[in-house]
Design an enzyme around this catalytic site. Structure first.
Site, PDB file in Angstrom:
ATOM      1  N   ASP A  72       0.876  -1.181   0.000  1.00 19.06           N
ATOM      2  CA  ASP A  72       0.000   0.000   0.000  1.00 19.06           C
ATOM      3  C   ASP A  72       0.908   1.224   0.000  1.00 19.06           C
ATOM      4  O   ASP A  72       1.641   1.457   0.965  1.00 19.06           O
ATOM      5  CB  ASP A  72      -0.894  -0.021   1.248  1.00 19.06           C
ATOM      6  CG  ASP A  72      -1.866   1.148   1.278  1.00 19.06           C
ATOM      7  OD1 ASP A  72      -1.641   2.150   0.553  1.00 19.06           O
ATOM      8  OD2 ASP A  72      -2.844   1.069   2.040  1.00 19.06           O
ATOM      9  N   TYR A  96      -8.490  15.047  -7.214  1.00 17.65           N
ATOM     10  CA  TYR A  96      -7.649  14.386  -8.225  1.00 17.65           C
ATOM     11  C   TYR A  96      -6.755  15.409  -8.924  1.00 17.65           C
ATOM     12  O   TYR A  96      -5.537  15.208  -9.059  1.00 17.65           O
ATOM     13  CB  TYR A  96      -8.569  13.672  -9.234  1.00 17.65           C
ATOM     14  CG  TYR A  96      -7.849  12.819 -10.247  1.00 17.65           C
ATOM     15  CD1 TYR A  96      -7.394  11.542  -9.919  1.00 17.65           C
ATOM     16  CD2 TYR A  96      -7.635  13.270 -11.548  1.00 17.65           C
ATOM     17  CE1 TYR A  96      -6.743  10.751 -10.862  1.00 17.65           C
ATOM     18  CE2 TYR A  96      -6.989  12.490 -12.491  1.00 17.65           C
ATOM     19  CZ  TYR A  96      -6.543  11.230 -12.142  1.00 17.65           C
ATOM     20  OH  TYR A  96      -5.890  10.452 -13.075  1.00 17.65           O
ATOM     21  N   LYS A 146      -2.685  15.654  -8.828  1.00 12.11           N
ATOM     22  CA  LYS A 146      -1.880  15.496 -10.044  1.00 12.11           C
ATOM     23  C   LYS A 146      -1.066  16.767 -10.355  1.00 12.11           C
ATOM     24  O   LYS A 146       0.059  16.678 -10.855  1.00 12.11           O
ATOM     25  CB  LYS A 146      -2.774  15.109 -11.227  1.00 12.11           C
ATOM     26  CG  LYS A 146      -3.443  13.734 -11.070  1.00 12.11           C
ATOM     27  CD  LYS A 146      -2.430  12.594 -11.003  1.00 12.11           C
ATOM     28  CE  LYS A 146      -3.109  11.233 -11.044  1.00 12.11           C
ATOM     29  NZ  LYS A 146      -2.145  10.110 -10.998  1.00 12.11           N
TER      30      LYS A 146
HETATM   31  P1  NDP Z   1      -6.600   1.377 -12.399  1.00 12.81           P
HETATM   32  O1  NDP Z   1      -7.685   1.729 -11.449  1.00 12.81           O
HETATM   33  O2  NDP Z   1      -6.907   0.481 -13.542  1.00 12.81           O
HETATM   34  O3  NDP Z   1      -5.355   0.749 -11.600  1.00 12.81           O
HETATM   35  C1  NDP Z   1      -4.906   1.352 -10.438  1.00 12.81           C
HETATM   36  C2  NDP Z   1      -3.801   0.519  -9.842  1.00 12.81           C
HETATM   37  O4  NDP Z   1      -3.320   1.156  -8.657  1.00 12.81           O
HETATM   38  C3  NDP Z   1      -4.266  -0.868  -9.422  1.00 12.81           C
HETATM   39  O5  NDP Z   1      -3.214  -1.777  -9.641  1.00 12.81           O
HETATM   40  C4  NDP Z   1      -4.533  -0.697  -7.933  1.00 12.81           C
HETATM   41  O6  NDP Z   1      -4.486  -1.969  -7.300  1.00 12.81           O
HETATM   42  C5  NDP Z   1      -3.381   0.241  -7.568  1.00 12.81           C
HETATM   43  N1  NDP Z   1      -3.538   1.006  -6.338  1.00 12.81           N
HETATM   44  C6  NDP Z   1      -4.531   1.872  -5.997  1.00 12.81           C
HETATM   45  N2  NDP Z   1      -4.316   2.378  -4.781  1.00 12.81           N
HETATM   46  C7  NDP Z   1      -3.153   1.855  -4.335  1.00 12.81           C
HETATM   47  C8  NDP Z   1      -2.401   1.992  -3.142  1.00 12.81           C
HETATM   48  N3  NDP Z   1      -2.804   2.761  -2.117  1.00 12.81           N
HETATM   49  N4  NDP Z   1      -1.244   1.299  -3.025  1.00 12.81           N
HETATM   50  C9  NDP Z   1      -0.801   0.506  -4.031  1.00 12.81           C
HETATM   51  N5  NDP Z   1      -1.481   0.332  -5.176  1.00 12.81           N
HETATM   52  C10 NDP Z   1      -2.645   0.990  -5.323  1.00 12.81           C
HETATM   53  O7  NDP Z   1      -6.019   2.782 -12.898  1.00 12.81           O
HETATM   54  P2  NDP Z   1      -5.340   3.254 -14.267  1.00 12.81           P
HETATM   55  O8  NDP Z   1      -4.484   2.194 -14.818  1.00 12.81           O
HETATM   56  O9  NDP Z   1      -6.378   3.880 -15.109  1.00 12.81           O
HETATM   57  O10 NDP Z   1      -4.459   4.463 -13.733  1.00 12.81           O
HETATM   58  C11 NDP Z   1      -3.102   4.327 -13.364  1.00 12.81           C
HETATM   59  C12 NDP Z   1      -2.548   5.722 -13.123  1.00 12.81           C
HETATM   60  O11 NDP Z   1      -2.711   6.507 -14.301  1.00 12.81           O
HETATM   61  C13 NDP Z   1      -3.252   6.478 -11.997  1.00 12.81           C
HETATM   62  O12 NDP Z   1      -2.317   7.249 -11.280  1.00 12.81           O
HETATM   63  C14 NDP Z   1      -4.203   7.393 -12.749  1.00 12.81           C
HETATM   64  O13 NDP Z   1      -4.524   8.555 -12.027  1.00 12.81           O
HETATM   65  C15 NDP Z   1      -3.370   7.717 -13.974  1.00 12.81           C
HETATM   66  N6  NDP Z   1      -4.151   8.149 -15.107  1.00 12.81           N
HETATM   67  C16 NDP Z   1      -5.141   7.363 -15.644  1.00 12.81           C
HETATM   68  C17 NDP Z   1      -5.866   7.816 -16.717  1.00 12.81           C
HETATM   69  C18 NDP Z   1      -6.952   7.007 -17.349  1.00 12.81           C
HETATM   70  O14 NDP Z   1      -7.663   7.566 -18.224  1.00 12.81           O
HETATM   71  N7  NDP Z   1      -7.137   5.735 -17.027  1.00 12.81           N
HETATM   72  C19 NDP Z   1      -5.622   9.145 -17.306  1.00 12.81           C
HETATM   73  C20 NDP Z   1      -4.570   9.886 -16.659  1.00 12.81           C
HETATM   74  C21 NDP Z   1      -3.877   9.396 -15.608  1.00 12.81           C
HETATM   75  P3  NDP Z   1      -5.132  -2.270  -5.837  1.00 12.81           P
HETATM   76  O15 NDP Z   1      -6.489  -1.642  -5.833  1.00 12.81           O
HETATM   77  O16 NDP Z   1      -5.123  -3.759  -5.745  1.00 12.81           O
HETATM   78  O17 NDP Z   1      -4.201  -1.647  -4.853  1.00 12.81           O
END
Ligand code: NDP
Length: 256
Positions: free
Chosen positions: A68, A162, A166
């Site tokens: 985490d 958010y 960012k």
């Molecule tokens: P997803 O929701 O598909 O994946 C998020 C990932 O982060 C999961 O693996 C989740 O796993 C993990 N996660 C969340 N909280 C924690 C935590 N506290 N500790 C460790 N792991 C964590 O997101 P995306 O792939 O869409 O996004 C990835 C990044 O890209 C993010 O930072 C997002 O803000 C950024 N982004 C995404 C965009 C989009 O359009 N999708 C656009 C711009 C930026 P678990 O819950 O098991 O911990």
């Protein structure tokens, strides 16, 4: 040697937070394909096991360590294992991020706890991982890639925590790049809209989907793999004179 050799990540050890699905998963698998050893991590144990298996299938050494990023002890334990079992991190991708329902809406509707949780995960988590990895990064050289967002460059209505997190992450990228130059490069990627679990509801809502497409010159959401190529570039020697940069990968969204 050709310029393509500069993209080779062989000999590097990369930690990718949120590496189990979406953008982080695509980056993890691309890094492995480019020759790196890769540690994809997140909170959910089964998902971590699955991602670790995927990078091993591409020839990478790895380890499964559910983490985490908001928990200091958890992050310490991750980098302890990376140091002991893989010789320390050379590349840290701070990709874990959230945008929970309670953090959406006009400012007066935002739940303060959801505000804190969002900033804590998206900004605090990146800082914690970078400062913990510093023990090997700063000694040996390396690179940090923070996955920001177009919401780190411009405002987005109804997404205040958010956007704050960012924008903070883009600022943190620049300030860390200054302190850690010349040996550690720190960059950000600002994706536009990417098809992942995070955007599933938005993409399923016809009006919201249409408004994103209307604003995006390339007229589509990205696939997660389209963020992985720029991440390989920033992690590699091909980007050896790139630091403090935020690279937009948004199909032209911010060009408008
Ligand atoms: P997803 O929701 O598909 O994946 C998020 C990932 O982060 C999961 O693996 C989740 O796993 C993990 N996660 C969340 N909280 C924690 C935590 N506290 N500790 C460790 N792991 C964590 O997101 P995306 O792939 O869409 O996004 C990835 C990044 O890209 C993010 O930072 C997002 O803000 C950024 N982004 C995404 C965009 C989009 O359009 N999708 C656009 C711009 C930026 P678990 O819950 O098991 O911990």
């Amino acid at each position: 040697m050709t310029v393509l050799d500069d993209f080779d990540l062989s000999g590097s050890v990369a930690v990718v937070t949120g590496g189990t699905r979406g953008i982080g998963r695509a980056i993890s698998e691309a890094f492995a394909a480019a020759g790196a050893d890769v540690v994809p991590t997140a909170r959910t144990e089964a998902a971590v096991d699955d991602a670790v298996e995927a990078v091993r299938d591409r020839g990478a050494s790895s380890l499964a360590c559910p983490t985490d990023v908001t928990d200091e002890a958890s992050v310490e334990a991750l980098f302890d294992r990376v140091d002991d079992e893989l010789g320390g991190a050379d590349v840290v991708v701070n990709n874990a991020g959230i945008n929970p329902d309670g953090a959406l809406g006009p400012p007066e509707a935002v739940d303060p706890e959801a505000f804190d949780a969002t900033v804590d995960a998206n900004l605090g988590g990146a800082f914690l991982c970078a400062r913990t990895a510093a023990r090997t990064l700063v000694e040996d050289g390396g690179t940090v890639i923070n996955i920001a967002s177009v919401g780190g460059i411009v405002g987005l209505p109804r997404q205040h925590p958010y956007v704050a997190s960012k924008h903070g992450l883009v600022g943190l990228t620049k300030s860390m790049a200054l302190d850690w130059a010349p040996d550690v490069r720190v960059n950000a990627i600002a994706p536009g809209y990417v098809s992942t679990e995070l955007t599933e509801e938005l993409e399923a809502d016809e009006d919201l989907r249409r408004s994103v497409l209307d604003r995006t010159p390339q007229r589509r959401f990205a696939d997660p793999e389209e963020i992985a190529g720029p991440a390989v570039f920033l992690a590699s020697d091909a980007a050896s004179f790139v630091t403090g940069e935020c690279l937009t990968v948004d199909g032209g969204w911010t060009a408008r």
